[in-house]
Design a protein around this motif. Structure first.
Motif, short mmCIF file in Angstrom:
data_model
loop_
_atom_site.label_atom_id
_atom_site.label_comp_id
_atom_site.label_asym_id
_atom_site.label_seq_id
_atom_site.Cartn_x
_atom_site.Cartn_y
_atom_site.Cartn_z
N GLU A 1 -42.46 -1.16 -5.15
CA GLU A 1 -41.20 -1.91 -5.12
C GLU A 1 -41.46 -3.42 -5.02
O GLU A 1 -42.38 -3.84 -4.31
N SER B 1 -31.28 -9.27 -5.24
CA SER B 1 -30.84 -9.12 -6.64
C SER B 1 -31.90 -9.66 -7.59
O SER B 1 -32.16 -9.10 -8.65
N GLN C 1 -34.75 -7.14 -7.81
CA GLN C 1 -34.38 -5.99 -8.65
C GLN C 1 -34.43 -6.36 -10.13
O GLN C 1 -34.92 -5.59 -10.96
N GLN D 1 -38.02 -6.58 -11.22
CA GLN D 1 -38.66 -5.27 -11.31
C GLN D 1 -38.21 -4.55 -12.58
O GLN D 1 -39.02 -3.96 -13.29
N LYS D 2 -36.92 -4.64 -12.87
CA LYS D 2 -36.39 -3.98 -14.06
C LYS D 2 -37.01 -4.59 -15.32
O LYS D 2 -37.41 -3.88 -16.25
#
Lengths: 235, 324
Positions: free
Chosen positions: A160, A222, A225, A228-229
């Protein structure tokens, strides 16, 4: 960059202290040693790992920018550092674990003069340290290499992303370039002492703009995320 | 050993230096024991003396060892001084100009090693021209004047200026002359510091250097001129330079140029808003903080002595490049 009559940020630091300082600025000697190291690693990656780069056109034309990627091997950092060219290449600073790279005198000299790393002390970073990193990124036109997972994956699977990245780039408008490195874990996993030959490929995605993201906790999550995406999508 | 100490003035200077260090240690010890000086001052004095004890061998031994050692030591000193200057002014960020200054500095010392005076003299305008040209192709006119001026100034001080010490080493009798400069320039600083502390009085240039007094400056001029005149009298015996007015001028120039070098560095530091140029020498700061007085003394004294009696005259030239 225009000339400014301004002392080195690290002026007044003793040699050992200077090498570990986030304010360290390279002089002629450091530029030559890190330049030689960069050329040697590029050659090594080409010969031993037949490095393949996809999406080079996504690299911003000029620094500052931040390169992020999945992290499962020391080869990741070498691979990302080999990507920028010219002025951007000289501005590359890998944010490296202080305890691993700046532990002993010998590794510190190597980290400071060859890989041109800046130390990040896990759990011991002060607000002033982050402010220094943020300021230098923008003012000195640097290229940071950051692995938002925080450590090398021991399984090769991506972990993560941490929220800390927002504190460096949130609200600055500095582009974050997502990259995905494959083959590095097979060639040099954390469990092995030395690398073995094997193909390494890096895919570079379009730069992400976080100028509208606030430098706070919600913004950090945010941003993490989104990063990471973006890296996952490059697999 | 016999060559190193062939001239009696060399023996005097080395002996006097050792004696001065011992006497200083004794004086500080006695004053401390008697409680005559404050703890911070005592601390500063011990630090300064400690640095001198480390510095003197580094300065004197290469000069005693020989010509090549002297030139090598001066080259290293010049590079160290330039490094501090470049990091203090920001010139180090201009890699091309910085490289050109370093190459010019090495070339000047090579010309000294080669004993090629024509090339040595030509290097000053040539390097200045190169420094003016080298950053033009970058097409960055903003800041051009500042960066080129800083680079030319750097070459003047650390390349053209300091390398005169290297060139002096081509004279067979260079040892006592260079030692005389190294030690009297240091004596000049110590005399200014001591006279200033003992006599006090109005400040010399309070905006430039708040600790310096007029009495210190004049005290240094008196002490240094006297010592240079006496030592110079023995050193240049039988030459035109042993004429008293020349010797007094020599002493005055060492003292005034030495203090001017010190004040020049103070001006640079004040302008940049920094206290010291580095942290290498405890009690002094950077290498440049210690050797600032030599920057202007070296070329001025070289040319005075060279003009009056000639330095290195009759020695083989172009030792490396040939054709001399």
């Amino acid at each position: 960059m225009d000339f400014k009559l301004r002392p080195a940020r690290d002026l007044g630091l003793a040699p050992g202290e200077r090498m570990r300082s986030l304010k360290r600025e390279s002089g002629l000697f450091g530029t030559v040693t890190s330049g030689l190291w960069r050329r040697a690693t590029r050659l090594y990656l080409r010969l031993a790992h037949r490095l393949e780069v996809v999406g080079r056109e996504n690299l911003p034309a000029a620094p500052p920018y931040v390169l992020i990627a999945n992290h499962s091997s020391h080869l990741d950092a070498l691979t990302l550092a080999a990507l920028p060219r010219g002025e951007a290449a000289r501005g590359v600073r890998a944010l490296a674990a202080g305890d691993v790279f700046f532990g002993s005198g010998r590794t510190t000299a190597f980290a400071a003069y060859a890989i041109n790393a800046l130390p990040v002390w896990r759990g011991r970073m002060k607000r002033g340290d982050l402010a220094t990193l943020r300021q230098r990124l923008v003012e000195d036109g640097l290229v940071y290499i950051i692995f938002p997972e925080g450590t090398r994956s021991r399984t090769g699977e991506m972990g993560e992303f941490q929220a800390g990245l927002a504190m460096l780039v949130g609200g600055t408008g500095v582009p974050v370039v997502p990259c995905h490195v494959s083959g590095a874990f097979e060639a040099w996993p954390a469990a092995r002492r030395f690398p073995r030959p094997g193909r390494v490929r890096v895919r570079i995605g379009p730069a992400l703009d976080f100028s509208a993201v606030a430098n706070d906790r919600a913004g950090g999550l945010s941003l993490a995320q989104a990063c990471q995406k973006a890296v996952e999508d490059l697999r | 050993m016999s060559i190193a100490f062939a001239n009696e003035v060399t023996v005097w200077i080395v002996g006097a230096t050792l004696a001065a260090l011992l006497a200083a240690a004794l004086a500080i010890g006695v004053l401390s024991a008697a409680g005559k000086i404050s703890v911070p001052l005592r601390h500063e004095l011990w630090l300064r003396l400690g640095s001198w004890c480390g510095l003197f061998p580094v300065m004197i031994v290469p000069v005693l060892l020989g010509r090549e050692w002297t030139i090598a030591a001066v080259t290293l000193l010049s590079l160290a001084c330039y490094r501090e200057y470049a990091r203090a002014t920001g010139l180090f960020r201009e890699r091309l100009l910085s490289l050109a200054v370093v190459l010019g500095l090495l070339a000047a010392n090579f010309a000294a090693l080669d004993n090629w005076y024509g090339f040595y003299v030509a290097l000053w305008p040539l390097t200045a021209s190169i420094l003016a040209i080298v950053s033009i192709p970058q097409d960055r006119p903003a800041g051009y004047i500042q960066r080129v001026a800083l680079a030319v100034f750097a070459y003047m001080l650390f390349g053209a200026g300091l390398s005169h010490l290297s060139f002096m080493a081509n004279d067979p009798g260079y040892r006592p002359i260079i030692l005389l400069l190294l030690t009297t320039v240091a004596l000049n600083d110590v005399a200014a510091f001591t006279a200033g502390k003992l006599i006090g009085g109005p400040k010399l240039l309070p905006a430039t250097s708040p600790n310096k007094t007029i009495s210190g400056a004049l005290g240094a001029v008196a002490v240094t001129t006297l010592v240079v005149t006496l030592l110079g009298g023995a050193l240049f015996e039988g030459t035109v330079l042993s004429f008293a007015p020349w010797l007094i001028l020599l002493g005055l120039l060492v003292s005034v140029a030495g203090q001017a070098g010190d004040l020049m560095l103070s001006s640079i530091k004040r302008d940049l808003g920094i206290k010291d140029m580095g942290v290498v020498l405890p009690g002094h700061g950077g290498i440049l903080d210690r050797f600032n007085s030599l920057l202007l003394v070296s070329p001025i004294i070289f040319h005075l002595v060279h003009y009056v009696i000639g330095l290195g005259t009759g020695q083989p030239t172009r030792l490396i490049t040939g054709g001399g």
